[in-house]
Design a protein around this motif. Structure first.
Motif, PDB file in Angstrom:
ATOM      1  N   LEU A   1     -21.001  26.680  13.581  1.00 43.74           N
ATOM      2  CA  LEU A   1     -21.120  26.858  12.128  1.00 43.74           C
ATOM      3  C   LEU A   1     -20.788  28.291  11.734  1.00 43.74           C
ATOM      4  CD1 LEU A   1     -24.276  24.752  11.210  1.00 43.74           C
ATOM      5  CD2 LEU A   1     -21.931  24.042  11.657  1.00 43.74           C
ATOM      6  N   GLY A   2     -19.981  28.415  10.699  1.00 44.28           N
ATOM      7  CA  GLY A   2     -19.573  29.737  10.225  1.00 44.28           C
ATOM      8  C   GLY A   2     -18.298  30.259  10.852  1.00 44.28           C
ATOM      9  N   SER A   3     -17.812  29.578  11.907  1.00 45.11           N
ATOM     10  CA  SER A   3     -16.567  30.021  12.546  1.00 45.11           C
ATOM     11  C   SER A   3     -15.404  29.941  11.574  1.00 45.11           C
ATOM     12  CB  SER A   3     -16.249  29.146  13.767  1.00 45.11           C
ATOM     13  OG  SER A   3     -17.232  29.264  14.753  1.00 45.11           O
ATOM     14  N   GLN A   4     -14.467  30.870  11.727  1.00 43.33           N
ATOM     15  CA  GLN A   4     -13.263  30.843  10.900  1.00 43.33           C
ATOM     16  C   GLN A   4     -12.062  30.428  11.749  1.00 43.33           C
ATOM     17  OE1 GLN A   4     -12.811  34.515   8.530  1.00 43.33           O
ATOM     18  NE2 GLN A   4     -13.527  33.209   6.877  1.00 43.33           N
TER      19      GLN A   4
ATOM     20  N   ASN B   1       0.863  -1.188   0.000  1.00 42.45           N
ATOM     21  CA  ASN B   1       0.000   0.000   0.000  1.00 42.45           C
ATOM     22  C   ASN B   1       0.898   1.237   0.000  1.00 42.45           C
ATOM     23  OD1 ASN B   1      -1.881   2.000   0.399  1.00 42.45           O
ATOM     24  ND2 ASN B   1      -2.576   1.299   2.395  1.00 42.45           N
ATOM     25  N   ASN B   2       0.859   2.018  -1.088  1.00 43.84           N
ATOM     26  CA  ASN B   2       1.768   3.156  -1.224  1.00 43.84           C
ATOM     27  C   ASN B   2       1.169   4.474  -0.738  1.00 43.84           C
ATOM     28  OD1 ASN B   2      -0.030   3.841  -3.223  1.00 43.84           O
ATOM     29  ND2 ASN B   2       1.439   3.779  -4.909  1.00 43.84           N
ATOM     30  N   THR B   3       0.148   4.402   0.124  1.00 43.73           N
ATOM     31  CA  THR B   3      -0.415   5.630   0.679  1.00 43.73           C
ATOM     32  C   THR B   3       0.629   6.366   1.505  1.00 43.73           C
ATOM     33  OG1 THR B   3      -2.278   6.571   1.918  1.00 43.73           O
ATOM     34  CG2 THR B   3      -1.273   4.599   2.834  1.00 43.73           C
ATOM     35  N   ARG B   4       0.461   7.675   1.597  1.00 46.65           N
ATOM     36  CA  ARG B   4       1.381   8.509   2.378  1.00 46.65           C
ATOM     37  C   ARG B   4       0.600   9.196   3.494  1.00 46.65           C
ATOM     38  NH1 ARG B   4       6.382  10.011   1.619  1.00 46.65           N
ATOM     39  NH2 ARG B   4       7.182  11.839   2.703  1.00 46.65           N
ATOM     40  N   VAL B   5       1.129   9.136   4.706  1.00 47.33           N
ATOM     41  CA  VAL B   5       0.475   9.796   5.840  1.00 47.33           C
ATOM     42  C   VAL B   5       0.640  11.302   5.698  1.00 47.33           C
ATOM     43  CG1 VAL B   5       0.307   9.954   8.358  1.00 47.33           C
ATOM     44  CG2 VAL B   5       1.048   7.807   7.295  1.00 47.33           C
ATOM     45  N   ILE B   6      -0.452  12.016   5.835  1.00 48.83           N
ATOM     46  CA  ILE B   6      -0.402  13.483   5.724  1.00 48.83           C
ATOM     47  C   ILE B   6      -0.232  14.116   7.114  1.00 48.83           C
ATOM     48  CG2 ILE B   6      -1.813  13.486   3.623  1.00 48.83           C
ATOM     49  CD1 ILE B   6      -4.186  14.362   5.373  1.00 48.83           C
ATOM     50  N   PRO B   7       0.287  15.330   7.175  1.00 45.54           N
ATOM     51  CA  PRO B   7       0.388  16.036   8.467  1.00 45.54           C
ATOM     52  C   PRO B   7      -1.008  16.472   8.905  1.00 45.54           C
ATOM     53  CG  PRO B   7       1.880  16.972   6.804  1.00 45.54           C
ATOM     54  CD  PRO B   7       0.875  16.124   6.090  1.00 45.54           C
ATOM     55  N   ALA B   8      -1.787  15.515   9.385  1.00 43.00           N
ATOM     56  CA  ALA B   8      -3.233  15.712   9.572  1.00 43.00           C
ATOM     57  C   ALA B   8      -3.602  16.412  10.876  1.00 43.00           C
ATOM     58  CB  ALA B   8      -3.943  14.352   9.509  1.00 43.00           C
ATOM     59  N   ARG B   9      -2.638  16.518  11.807  1.00 43.01           N
ATOM     60  CA  ARG B   9      -2.948  17.190  13.082  1.00 43.01           C
ATOM     61  C   ARG B   9      -2.524  18.652  12.996  1.00 43.01           C
ATOM     62  NH1 ARG B   9      -4.462  14.835  17.391  1.00 43.01           N
ATOM     63  NH2 ARG B   9      -3.455  12.839  16.931  1.00 43.01           N
ATOM     64  N   LEU B  10      -3.489  19.541  13.174  1.00 42.07           N
ATOM     65  CA  LEU B  10      -3.212  20.978  13.065  1.00 42.07           C
ATOM     66  C   LEU B  10      -3.677  21.706  14.316  1.00 42.07           C
ATOM     67  CD1 LEU B  10      -3.992  19.940   9.963  1.00 42.07           C
ATOM     68  CD2 LEU B  10      -3.729  22.353   9.472  1.00 42.07           C
ATOM     69  N   TYR B  11      -2.838  22.623  14.772  1.00 40.46           N
ATOM     70  CA  TYR B  11      -3.190  23.501  15.889  1.00 40.46           C
ATOM     71  C   TYR B  11      -3.423  24.894  15.313  1.00 40.46           C
ATOM     72  CZ  TYR B  11      -1.524  19.680  18.793  1.00 40.46           C
ATOM     73  OH  TYR B  11      -1.367  18.445  19.382  1.00 40.46           O
ATOM     74  N   GLY B  12      -4.599  25.448  15.604  1.00 40.51           N
ATOM     75  CA  GLY B  12      -4.946  26.745  15.044  1.00 40.51           C
ATOM     76  C   GLY B  12      -5.616  27.640  16.065  1.00 40.51           C
ATOM     77  N   ARG B  13      -6.158  28.721  15.553  1.00 37.53           N
ATOM     78  CA  ARG B  13      -6.896  29.657  16.414  1.00 37.53           C
ATOM     79  C   ARG B  13      -8.143  30.135  15.680  1.00 37.53           C
ATOM     80  NH1 ARG B  13      -4.483  31.237  20.952  1.00 37.53           N
ATOM     81  NH2 ARG B  13      -2.256  30.770  21.189  1.00 37.53           N
ATOM     82  N   LYS B  14      -9.178  30.371  16.459  1.00 40.26           N
ATOM     83  CA  LYS B  14     -10.346  31.050  15.895  1.00 40.26           C
ATOM     84  C   LYS B  14      -9.965  32.504  15.645  1.00 40.26           C
ATOM     85  CE  LYS B  14     -14.491  30.404  17.277  1.00 40.26           C
ATOM     86  NZ  LYS B  14     -15.724  30.320  18.079  1.00 40.26           N
TER      87      LYS B  14
END
Length: 362
Positions: free
Chosen positions: A106-109, A62-75
């Motif tokens: 809903l609608g949060s950025q 299986n040649n899938t690649r793990v993505i940097p899927a964990r993200l820390y952000g701010r509203k």
């Protein structure tokens, strides 16, 4: 109800110290439990895989690649948030698990910045997903190439939840042949392979073929219903290309054996065969769609004759899949043997090779 259908039949106790936190170096120095018949097994090393396979065999990866899927952000208000990307539902619209949920109205950025604090990516909360409790996020970007580039700057590779004290580098949670981005977890049976081992296998006349299954977070979710036959499997996106189908057909025609590297490859190949059968076609056909195939004891195998796999969590669908290949009682006794011999378990742990001679005939 038969024992094979009872969830409790797939439970076992694992001493916590046997949960591997950091992979061994080099990758192929891990241990390998070889199931070489219905009643015998041999303790080996992964680098000695060439000794157990035959010229003309075919390994499917299986040649899938793990993505940097964990993200820390701010509203936009400044409140900190965390997300785990699960699946792209439509272009730049991702289903994600979110923390804390109350901040994802809903609608949060949401804004995501790089290490210097520069905002690189923005997303809007579109809707709540009832099945996962997550949110659908629309990213403000219009190029997939650019999206993957930015994700590398702002995201982190997510290690499994049971890896809590790891010294592993993110690159150690990718296979050496990872190509197609989209997974949130690694196809861990493939983590043992090195470039050198792949070359030695090739020199011995052991074929290699590739497919893609983007591993989802459902991989880690235990089966929770006492009658496992009622369990609904999570869907995962699969592509089995024509070149791989042709290699498998040719291998079988020449008397070679098809060995799946990992449970994801098993699900991909058997899922493709199931679709072919439903369309009245005999054998395997190229496949590009989602599969929710759940394999447990009693399953009638179509393609796979042997497999390489790691040691899996109690009561997991992966444990049930391997049980379908060699029998539940046999597998659980092998796990007890592995625990006694202090094998390392789970994603960063040791491997098991189930040869066709070890396959159950039931």
């Amino acid at each position: 109800m038969m024992n094979d259908q009872l969830l409790a039949s797939y439970d076992y106790h694992l001493p916590p110290e046997l949960i591997a936190q950091t992979p061994v170096t080099p990758r192929d120095s891990s241990r390998l439990l070889v199931v070489n018949s219905a009643t015998t097994q041999v303790h080996s090393q992964f680098r000695d895989l060439t000794e157990w396979l035959l010229p003309g065999d075919l390994l499917v990866f299986n040649n899938t690649r793990v993505i940097p899927a964990r993200l820390y952000g701010r509203k936009s208000t400044g409140a900190p948030v965390e997300i785990l990307l699960l699946e792209e539902k439509s272009p730049f619209c991702w289903l994600a698990l979110v923390k804390p949920g109350k901040r994802f109205t809903l609608g949060s950025q949401i804004e995501f910045a790089d290490e210097s604090g520069q905002i690189k990516l923005m997303a809007t909360v579109l809707e709540r997903d009832e099945e996962t409790g997550g949110r659908l996020l629309k990213f403000e970007i219009n190029s997939h190439e650019l999206f993957w580039q930015i994700l590398e700057q702002v995201g982190l590779i997510p290690f499994p939840p049971y890896v809590t004290e790891s010294e592993a580098q993110p690159s150690q949670y990718q296979t050496v042949y990872a190509q197609e981005p989209g997974a949130v977890a690694a196809p861990t049976a493939g983590l043992h392979f090195t470039e050198d081992l792949l070359e030695r296998l090739s020199q011995k006349g052991i074929g290699q073929a590739y497919l893609t299954l983007h591993v989802g977070v459902g991989t880690f979710r235990p089966v929770e219903i006492s009658d496992i036959t009622q369990h609904k499997m999570h869907q995962e996106w699969v592509e089995v290309p024509e070149i791989t189908v042709n290699k498998i057909v040719e291998t079988k025609k020449q008397g070679g054996r098809v060995i799946a590297v990992g449970t994801t490859v098993v699900r991909s190949l058997e899922g493709a065969a199931k679709v072919a059968k439903s369309e009245g076609k005999d054998g395997l056909i190229p496949f590009r769609a989602k599969t929710d195939l759940f394999i447990y004891p009693g399953y009638k195998w179509q393609v796979v004759e042997g497999m390489i796999t790691n040691f899996h969590l109690p009561c997991s669908s992966l444990l049930m899949l391997v049980s379908a290949l060699i029998g539940r009682e046999r597998l659980m006794s092998l796990y007890q043997e592995a625990i006694k011999q202090k094998y390392r378990f789970y994603s960063f742990g040791d491997g098991m090779l189930i040869l066709p001679e070890g396959k159950s005939n039931k």
